[in-house]
Every structure is written in structure tokens, then in C-alpha cells.
Write a protein that holds these residues in place. Structure first.
Motif, mmCIF file in Angstrom:
data_model
loop_
_atom_site.group_PDB
_atom_site.id
_atom_site.type_symbol
_atom_site.label_atom_id
_atom_site.label_comp_id
_atom_site.label_asym_id
_atom_site.label_seq_id
_atom_site.Cartn_x
_atom_site.Cartn_y
_atom_site.Cartn_z
ATOM 1 N N LYS A 168 0.770 -1.308 0.115
ATOM 2 C CA LYS A 168 0.164 0.010 -0.064
ATOM 3 C C LYS A 168 0.694 1.174 -0.068
ATOM 4 C CE LYS A 168 -2.633 1.093 3.417
ATOM 5 N NZ LYS A 168 -3.855 0.991 4.545
ATOM 6 N N MET A 169 2.011 1.135 0.738
ATOM 7 C CA MET A 169 2.835 2.439 0.883
ATOM 8 C C MET A 169 3.364 2.707 -0.594
ATOM 9 S SD MET A 169 3.426 4.509 3.135
ATOM 10 C CE MET A 169 4.333 6.297 2.447
ATOM 11 N N VAL A 171 2.497 1.849 -3.727
ATOM 12 C CA VAL A 171 1.456 2.367 -4.326
ATOM 13 C C VAL A 171 1.243 3.894 -4.042
ATOM 14 C CG1 VAL A 171 -0.901 2.168 -5.557
ATOM 15 C CG2 VAL A 171 0.365 0.141 -4.891
ATOM 16 N N ALA A 172 1.122 4.103 -2.822
ATOM 17 C CA ALA A 172 0.956 5.380 -2.265
ATOM 18 C C ALA A 172 1.889 6.386 -2.941
ATOM 19 C CB ALA A 172 0.755 5.600 -0.744
ATOM 20 N N ALA A 175 1.526 7.116 -6.445
ATOM 21 C CA ALA A 175 0.211 8.027 -6.413
ATOM 22 C C ALA A 175 0.591 9.306 -6.058
ATOM 23 C CB ALA A 175 -0.797 7.500 -5.336
ATOM 24 N N LEU A 181 -1.671 16.639 -5.020
ATOM 25 C CA LEU A 181 -3.031 17.137 -4.399
ATOM 26 C C LEU A 181 -3.997 16.202 -3.967
ATOM 27 C CD1 LEU A 181 -4.278 19.747 -3.333
ATOM 28 C CD2 LEU A 181 -5.464 19.793 -5.802
ATOM 29 N N ALA A 182 -3.918 15.111 -5.137
ATOM 30 C CA ALA A 182 -5.095 14.052 -5.112
ATOM 31 C C ALA A 182 -4.571 13.397 -3.974
ATOM 32 C CB ALA A 182 -5.134 13.380 -6.298
ATOM 33 N N ALA A 183 -3.535 13.136 -3.885
ATOM 34 C CA ALA A 183 -2.719 12.068 -2.683
ATOM 35 C C ALA A 183 -3.033 12.613 -1.237
ATOM 36 C CB ALA A 183 -1.408 11.905 -2.792
ATOM 37 N N VAL A 184 -3.076 13.961 -1.228
ATOM 38 C CA VAL A 184 -3.545 14.805 -0.093
ATOM 39 C C VAL A 184 -4.788 14.386 0.349
ATOM 40 C CG1 VAL A 184 -4.039 17.107 1.168
ATOM 41 C CG2 VAL A 184 -1.711 16.651 -0.210
ATOM 42 N N TYR A 185 -5.503 14.648 -0.610
ATOM 43 C CA TYR A 185 -7.115 14.279 -0.431
ATOM 44 C C TYR A 185 -7.484 12.840 0.110
ATOM 45 C CZ TYR A 185 -8.422 18.528 -2.721
ATOM 46 O OH TYR A 185 -8.882 19.834 -3.174
ATOM 47 N N MET A 186 -6.654 11.754 -0.491
ATOM 48 C CA MET A 186 -6.977 10.492 -0.043
ATOM 49 C C MET A 186 -6.464 10.219 1.501
ATOM 50 S SD MET A 186 -8.082 8.992 -2.423
ATOM 51 C CE MET A 186 -8.685 10.710 -2.962
ATOM 52 N N GLY A 187 -5.433 11.319 2.095
ATOM 53 C CA GLY A 187 -5.250 11.162 3.336
ATOM 54 C C GLY A 187 -3.702 10.676 3.519
ATOM 55 N N ILE A 188 -3.062 10.656 2.218
ATOM 56 C CA ILE A 188 -1.822 10.196 2.538
ATOM 57 C C ILE A 188 -0.863 11.300 2.816
ATOM 58 C CG2 ILE A 188 0.122 9.553 0.732
ATOM 59 C CD1 ILE A 188 -1.853 8.439 -1.290
ATOM 60 N N SER A 189 -0.005 11.030 3.975
ATOM 61 C CA SER A 189 0.751 12.043 4.515
ATOM 62 C C SER A 189 2.086 12.297 3.393
ATOM 63 C CB SER A 189 1.348 11.426 5.885
ATOM 64 O OG SER A 189 2.491 12.248 6.150
ATOM 65 N N ARG A 192 5.445 11.960 4.941
ATOM 66 C CA ARG A 192 5.911 10.669 5.110
ATOM 67 C C ARG A 192 6.223 10.206 3.814
ATOM 68 N NH1 ARG A 192 2.098 5.939 7.398
ATOM 69 N NH2 ARG A 192 2.031 7.393 9.217
#
Lengths: 295, 255
Positions: A168-169, A171-172, A175, A181-189, A192
Motif C-alpha cells: 500500500k505504501m 502504491v501511495a 500515487a 494534491l489528489a494524494a493529500v485528498y486520500m489522506g496520504i501524508s 512521510r
């Protein structure tokens, strides 16, 4: 048969050096994809890794494999600290400032290494389980040293592939590099992700250092090899992870063949000639694509 | 008590005040829409709610807790999910990877797999293209993916920014029907920002009209559709009168 053997060995040693270019180029590409910064200190990360490995083997008498593991861990920590202390405070500043900072780090690491007792400006080397061992197959003779570099690089790249494809990390991280910006919307820090990017790049650097040391020696200026990994990264398109590896291999093999069969001096320009030729035909690099946006 | 309660927020783009004291409520289970022209500040309100921008003043309460100024990942974790304007899918990830990223903050693997199936049920096109790169989808499919991705975090409140942008009327219908279905089946509350006023007013129960960073009108959507000004300026209904010819002379009532 003799000539064939010679060519084969030249190519193989080219591939093994190419693997190291590839690893450093991978470091460039990883950081560039995530943060759009070209990390000029990537070669120096390799140098630091080589010195750490050298110390662990020569002063602490650890085995090669323990050293490999420990150096990886130390470099991971090192990468994390660099990101946290040097780069995170600069988030939001122009990319140009960040690039200048990496150039500063390059000089800083070199100076610090030259000041550390038992490191300094001398040239060192260390033995590995592969030193002076040969693999014979009929008349073809290959040194284990070169073979081990290729195998270990393959394993590392395989590990990276699995990480980026199936965790998952991982792929994140992909992403985030595509759409922050979209990553931020997903809650991805994003912090990190950046931190992990530097960790992986530092590990790649350290790994390259350990692999390169037995064939070139450990020295304060060994990071200059980063200058040759740069065309490898550009060749691959600077955005592509397989591209960086393939670019490294092409540069390594060309250089090796040029060194063996062309007059002295061609070895160092060969990489750049290839780079210019490829860019004339494919301006985006071998694996690069023109950036497009669907509206 | 409303699910989302915004009171007098002011948000700046650098020195420019984009939101000048907006208050609005979203009741649990309802669909609320914000209408307004380009540059009215609709997107900014959504960005302020999801924590991408921080308000200078005012308060945002979600489930009774104040969330203004929190980091975006904390807000996602509390149950607010954002479908950004222009879709913003991860173009080089596959459809499935995109959806999995929507569930980034969740760790319940089995249920994530279940939710993936639910999404493929809502959006059968996505189910047929799980391994395809999101960048190669059509605009409508990308919009579906963006909505599905946002739903994967199991939000209590879904923020939708211009879901009809760049879509054909038929696709627009389809998207709005799915939004309605999700609202009634999953009980997800929604705050929709739309330029297509007719669509938005048909879909939502309550509406706000935003002009230049201020709420100038709020009412139930039924009432809004009867409102003379809304009819003329947002729905484009022309009344038989001289007024039509001297449209530029007429002032809106709220000014």
C-alpha cells in the motif's frame, strides 16, 4: 574463441559497472519523481555508504553480509535524517533552492568525510567473499566480483518492484509522485512519502557504494561517479524507474567497450556521445513520454 | 444538530480574500448544493472543509468537533472525503489501485475487498477495467473513478466539486443518478458544488447561492427553483417582459 571470451568479459564488466550507474540513477529518479528535485548529492550518499561499509568490515571485523544489512539500515536512517533536517524545512521554497541545497550537501559530505579520523583523504579497499574468485564455463572465465554485483542489483530491483507494485505504501508513493494534491485528498501524508523517498534513495546509494568499492576502492571522491549516472538517468527519461536501470546498463557497457577497443580518452566521452545521440532521436529519453494532460 | 456546521469562515489566497464570512449547514443524510458563478469561491469552501486550505477566521464543526485547521489526513479519517474538481485521478495507476488509494487510511482488508465489489456494482464500467490505467479512461469514467475512490474511505460526508464538468448531458444524468443512489443507499451526506444549477437543484434538498465569496441566498431547493432571480440568472428561464431586453439594467434583489 579468445577474442569472443575477451569481448564477453568486457561486456560483463560493463554490465556490472552499469548496474552501479543504474542504482545511482535510480536514486536520482526516485527523488526527482517525488519532489522534482535533482539530488546532486546522490553520488556522495554512495561514498558515505562505502565508508560505512569499509569501517564495519575493517574496524569491527563484521562479515560481508552483516555489513550489507547494517549499512542498509544506517543509510536508511541517514536518508531519513537528511530529509527531516535539511529538506523538510524548505518545503514550498523554489525547486532551485532545493537543488542548490543538494549541491551544498555534496560538498559538505565530502568535507566531513575527509575530516573524520581513519577515513580522511586516503584510498581504502575491503575484501568480499567474491574477491578473486572465478567462474569457469568451458573457456569462458568470469569473475565472481562482477557477477555478484549483477545478482545483488537484480535482487534489490526485484525488491523495489515488489514494494512499489504490491504494498500500500509503495502504491501511495507512486500515487503521490503522479498527483500530489489528489494524494493529500486520500489522506496520504506527503511528508512521510518524501521521507521514505529519501530513505530508499540513501539505501540505493549505500548499496551502490558497497558493490562498487571492491572494484574501484573507497575514496572521498568516489561520489564523482554520480556524474556518470546522470546521463544514465537522462537516457532513461528521468521519470522512469526501469529507464534508469536500462540507461545505466547502456552507459556501463558502452564505456567498457570504448575503454577496451578505442583510443584512450574515448571511455569518458562515450557515455555523453550515446546520450546526445539518443536525445536527438528521442528527446524524452528511452522510456520517457511527452507529458500530456487530458482535459 | 447538523453533521457539518460552518460559521463565518474567511479564507485567503495570499492577500485576496476568497471567502468572506460563509456559514452553512449540512444535515445528516441530506444533499446540499452550493451554486455560484466561476470564481465565486465554491471550490475554496470545499478545500477549506477538507483541510487543504486553512481558514483565517471562523469555525467548522463536523460531528460536533471543530476541524478547522486540521491536517487533511485527520479530516479524511474523521469521515470527510473530497472529489476534487477536474477528477484528479492517479493517471498511471490502474483503476483498482486508484480505488485502493481511496482506502489508504483503512486497514480492514476484507472489508476493503467488499467495498471494491460495491464500487464495481455502482460503476460497472470500472469493474470491467480494473487493470486499466486510469489515464486511459474517458472523462466520464474518470469522474466515476474519482467518486468511487472518494467513497472507498467510507465517508459520512462527501464533498463533490463540479462532478458534471466536461461531461455530455447523458453522462451527467448518469453520474447524478448514481450520486442519488449512493446517497439513499449508503446514507452518505453530500455537499455538491455545481455550475449546472438545474441538475444540482433537482438533486439536492437544500441550496446556497454564493457570489463573490458571500452567501447571498439560501433556501430549500424547491423554493430556490421558484425564485425569480435564480430562474433568470442560474436557470436561464426567460420571462415574457421588457426586462429581458434590458437585462443588464436590472439588479438582483440581493445586491
Amino acid at each position: 574463441m579468445n577474442l569472443l571470451n575477451e569481448i564477453l568479459q568486457t561486456i560483463l564488466s560493463g554490465i556490472s559497472v552499469g548496474c552501479i550507474y543504474g542504482l545511482i540513477a535510480l536514486g536520482f529518479v526516485m527523488i526527482f519523481k517525488a519532489t522534482e528535485v535533482i539530488n546532486f548529492a546522490q553520488g556522495e550518499l554512495m561514498m558515505v555508504g562505502a565508508f560505512i561499509a569499509f569501517s564495519l568490515i575493517s574496524f569491527f571485523h563484521l562479515s560481508y553480509w552483516t555489513t550489507l544489512l547494517l549499512t542498509t539500515l544506517i543509510m536508511a536512517l541517514f536518508g531519513m535524517i537528511i530529509e527531516r533536517v535539511v529538506l523538510r524545512p524548505l518545503v514550498g521554497q523554489p525547486i532551485f533552492s532545493l537543488v542548490m541545497v543538494t549541491i551544498g550537501m555534496m560538498i559538505f559530505f565530502k568535507s566531513v568525510v575527509s575530516m573524520i579520523p581513519f577515513w580522511g583523504t586516503d584510498t581504502y579497499g575491503f575484501g568480499t567473499p567474491f574477491t578473486e574468485k572465478l567462474v569457469r564455463y568451458n573457456e569462458i572465465i568470469v569473475s565472481w566480483e562482477h557477477l555478484s554485483i549483477i545478482i545483488l542489483t537484480l535482487l534489490l530491483i526485484l525488491a523495489l518492484f515488489i514494494f512499489f507494485r504490491f504494498t500500500k505504501m509503495g502504491v501511495a508513493m507512486r500515487a503521490t509522485s503522479q498527483n500530489q494534491l489528489a494524494a493529500v485528498y486520500m489522506g496520504i501524508s506527503v511528508n512521510r512519502v518524501f521521507s521514505l523517498t529519501w530513505v530508499i534513495s540513501a539505501i540505493l546509494g549505500g548499496f551502490a557504494g558497497i558493490l562498487l568499492s571492491p572494484i574501484t576502492f573507497v575514496h572521498m571522491n568516489m561520489g564523482l561517479i554520480g556524474l556518470k549516472a546522470m546521463p544514465a538517468a537522462i537516457l532513461g527519461g528521468f521519470y522512469s524507474i526501469p529507464g534508469a536501470v536500462v540507461g545505466g546498463l547502456i552507459i556501463g557497457v558502452t564505456e567498457s567497450l570504448a575503454g577496451a577497443y578505442l583510443p584512450i580518452g574515448w571511455k569518458d566521452v562515450a557515455a555523453w556521445i550515446i546520450l546526445i545521440l539518443v536525445l536527438v532521436i528521442r528527446p524524452y529519453g528511452l522510456f520517457g513520454t511527452e507529458l500530456k494532460k487530458k482535459v | 444538530m447538523p453533521l457539518l456546521k460552518i460559521r463565518n469562515i474567511e479564507t485567503y489566497y495570499g492577500p485576496i480574500m476568497a471567502i468572506k464570512g460563509v456559514s452553512l449547514d449540512v444535515e445528516e443524510g441530506s444533499i446540499v448544493t452550493i451554486l455560484g458563478a466561476n470564481g465565486a469561491g465554491k471550490t475554496t469552501i470545499l478545500k477549506t472543509i477538507s483541510g487543504v486550505m486553512d481558514p483565517e477566521k471562523g469555525s467548522i464543526e463536523f460531528l460536533g468537533q471543530s476541524i478547522e485547521g486540521l491536517a487533511p489526513d485527520k479530516i479524511v479519517r474523521m469521515g470527510i472525503s473530497h472529489v476534487p474538481e477536474g477528477r484528479e485521478v492517479f493517471e498511471e495507476l490502474t483503476v483498482k489501485e486508484n480505488l485502493i488509494m481511496g482506502a489508504y487510511l483503512r486497514n480492514d482488508r476484507a472489508e476493503i475487498r467488499q467495498d471494491l465489489k460495491t464500487m464495481y456494482n455502482y460503476f460497472p464500467v470500472l469493474g470491467e477495467r480494473t487493470a486499466q490505467q486510469a489515464g486511459s479512461l474517458s472523462g466520464g469514467e474518470q469522474q466515476m473513478l474519482a467518486i468511487g475512490r472518494a467513497l472507498m474511505s467510507r465517508p459520512k460526508l462527501l464533498l463533490l466539486d463540479e462532478p458534471s464538468l466536461g461531461l455530455s448531458p447523458i453522462l451527467m444524468q448518469e453520474i447524478f443518478q448514481i450520486i442519488k443512489r449512493i446517497n439513499s443507499e449508503q446514507k452518505t451526506s453530500m455537499l455538491i458544488v455545481e455550475q449546472n444549477a438545474l441538475m444540482a437543484l433537482t438533486l439536492a434538498q437544500h441550496g446556497y447561492v454564493l457570489e463573490l465569496g458571500r452567501i447571498v441566498l439560501e433556501d430549500s431547493c424547491k423554493e430556490l427553483m421558484e425564485n425569480e432571480d435564480i430562474k433568470e440568472f442560474y436557470l436561464g428561464v426567460k420571462e415574457e417582459s421588457i426586462r429581458g431586453t434590458k437585462r443588464w439594467k436590472r439588479k438582483k434583489k440581493w445586491r
